[in-house]
Design a protein around this motif. Sequence first.
Motif, PDB file in Angstrom:
ATOM      1  N   UNK A 255       0.687  -1.435   0.237  1.00  0.00           N
ATOM      2  CA  UNK A 255       0.138  -0.157  -0.049  1.00  0.00           C
ATOM      3  C   UNK A 255       1.006   1.269  -0.459  1.00  0.00           C
ATOM      4  N   UNK A 256       0.981   2.562  -1.702  1.00  0.00           N
ATOM      5  CA  UNK A 256       1.310   3.500  -1.068  1.00  0.00           C
ATOM      6  C   UNK A 256       2.708   3.607  -1.670  1.00  0.00           C
ATOM      7  N   UNK A 257       3.114   2.151  -1.325  1.00  0.00           N
ATOM      8  CA  UNK A 257       5.233   2.392  -1.708  1.00  0.00           C
ATOM      9  C   UNK A 257       4.952   2.802  -2.967  1.00  0.00           C
ATOM     10  N   UNK A 258       4.349   1.756  -3.670  1.00  0.00           N
ATOM     11  CA  UNK A 258       4.597   2.190  -5.119  1.00  0.00           C
ATOM     12  C   UNK A 258       4.490   3.991  -5.923  1.00  0.00           C
ATOM     13  N   UNK A 259       3.623   4.313  -5.658  1.00  0.00           N
ATOM     14  CA  UNK A 259       3.572   6.057  -5.604  1.00  0.00           C
ATOM     15  C   UNK A 259       3.975   7.198  -4.853  1.00  0.00           C
ATOM     16  N   UNK A 260       4.986   6.642  -3.894  1.00  0.00           N
ATOM     17  CA  UNK A 260       5.738   7.562  -2.662  1.00  0.00           C
ATOM     18  C   UNK A 260       6.215   7.096  -3.766  1.00  0.00           C
ATOM     19  N   UNK A 261       7.631   6.595  -4.354  1.00  0.00           N
ATOM     20  CA  UNK A 261       8.364   6.436  -4.693  1.00  0.00           C
ATOM     21  C   UNK A 261       8.487   7.421  -5.808  1.00  0.00           C
ATOM     22  N   UNK A 262       7.121   6.709  -6.939  1.00  0.00           N
ATOM     23  CA  UNK A 262       6.748   7.576  -8.009  1.00  0.00           C
ATOM     24  C   UNK A 262       6.726   9.076  -6.847  1.00  0.00           C
TER      25      UNK A 262
ATOM     26  N   UNK B 252      -5.759  -0.624  -7.316  1.00  0.00           N
ATOM     27  CA  UNK B 252      -4.838  -0.467  -6.637  1.00  0.00           C
ATOM     28  C   UNK B 252      -3.973   0.784  -6.110  1.00  0.00           C
ATOM     29  N   UNK B 253      -3.420   1.120  -7.199  1.00  0.00           N
ATOM     30  CA  UNK B 253      -2.719   1.768  -8.258  1.00  0.00           C
ATOM     31  C   UNK B 253      -3.347   2.795  -8.245  1.00  0.00           C
ATOM     32  N   UNK B 254      -4.970   2.913  -9.472  1.00  0.00           N
ATOM     33  CA  UNK B 254      -5.437   4.763  -8.904  1.00  0.00           C
ATOM     34  C   UNK B 254      -6.135   4.089  -7.772  1.00  0.00           C
ATOM     35  N   UNK B 255      -6.003   3.618  -6.729  1.00  0.00           N
ATOM     36  CA  UNK B 255      -6.914   4.124  -5.011  1.00  0.00           C
ATOM     37  C   UNK B 255      -5.414   4.421  -4.514  1.00  0.00           C
ATOM     38  N   UNK B 256      -4.479   4.477  -4.466  1.00  0.00           N
ATOM     39  CA  UNK B 256      -3.394   4.487  -3.888  1.00  0.00           C
ATOM     40  C   UNK B 256      -3.191   6.171  -4.687  1.00  0.00           C
TER      41      UNK B 256
ATOM     42  N   UNK C 107      -5.502   8.355  -5.532  1.00  0.00           N
ATOM     43  CA  UNK C 107      -6.475   9.371  -5.170  1.00  0.00           C
ATOM     44  C   UNK C 107      -6.144   9.348  -3.927  1.00  0.00           C
ATOM     45  N   UNK C 108      -5.329   9.208  -2.811  1.00  0.00           N
ATOM     46  CA  UNK C 108      -5.124   9.731  -1.383  1.00  0.00           C
ATOM     47  C   UNK C 108      -4.114  10.299  -1.550  1.00  0.00           C
ATOM     48  N   UNK C 109      -4.610  11.169  -0.157  1.00  0.00           N
ATOM     49  CA  UNK C 109      -3.563  12.607   0.548  1.00  0.00           C
ATOM     50  C   UNK C 109      -2.245  12.562   1.297  1.00  0.00           C
ATOM     51  N   UNK C 110      -1.190  12.836   0.540  1.00  0.00           N
ATOM     52  CA  UNK C 110      -0.249  12.973   1.222  1.00  0.00           C
ATOM     53  C   UNK C 110       0.619  14.506   1.980  1.00  0.00           C
TER      54      UNK C 110
END
Length: 297
Positions: free
Chosen positions: A52-59, A173-177, A179-182
């Motif tokens: 969860x969230x690892x890929x998009x945070x790296x991106x 899963x990627x789209x859900x991640x 769509x979240x907020x940092x």
Amino acid sequence: MSGALTLSEGVGPHVAAPWASRLLMLGSRAAHWSRSHSGQQLVIAVSVPARDFAAVLIGCGWMMASPAPRLPPVREVATSIQPGAPVRIVTRTRIITDFFDWIGTNRDRLRVGRQWQLDKVLAMTPLRSLKVPQEQPLPEPGVISRMAGLDKEWAARLCQPPADLAFAGTLKWLRQDVSTFLGRGNEREPIAQILLPEAPRVATWSTRLYAASRLDMQLPPADVRAVVLDGASATSYLAAIEASVVIVVLDRSVADESAPERVLNYRNTRGQPLSVEREVRWAPPPGVETLGFVVPL
């Protein structure tokens, strides 16, 4: 990167994510490494307790390391292109992709979709192609963008964002991640505003999302410099990816040894070991393990 980061969904509560800054830093450090090591592919496998969230945070970290484009003045761009050429413009409130029509004889107005005073157009760039004109509001830089310095040259970044990052995995899963907020402190920013994912009705985009199940028919194109493979299915195509940087997210919550075996096989047959901590200058947070190597391109 100072200050504790948080993750949240929509208007829900913030959840502290002290490990998030380390994953952001991995994307940034990989980007810096790749600029000084041409002709080599950097592969980093990151084993995490859950994907969860690892890929998009790296991106997001990769995007934060992207330099702002140096765009010519709007008047110079407008006088150098032909009527009918597809362009993207950023005004004080909007982002628009449409076809260039004309620039006024006094060079104080131009027409792209509709007429604009030249001094209200902050940035303009030609596009290779355009199927359907699009328009969207110009967002304000959020807390993470400001923290990373992306707010500087904000209009130029949104007018001509890099298109060199791709994700492959389970699209849902990627789209859900995405769509979240940092966030940081009491502020938060949509992850989508940092990654700018490609979508049908957006006027500007930067990153591509690929379904792992369709990589056999469509691999990321040659202009993609970094690919994040999220999960076992995407990792099946590791050897086929030719990007300068490939980061593999291995999910330990799934009992599947095939993905780590593919990574090790790729390293043993084509790669040379690399110390991620020493050469990329990245140390994983607690609970995360890494394996790094380089492959000739």
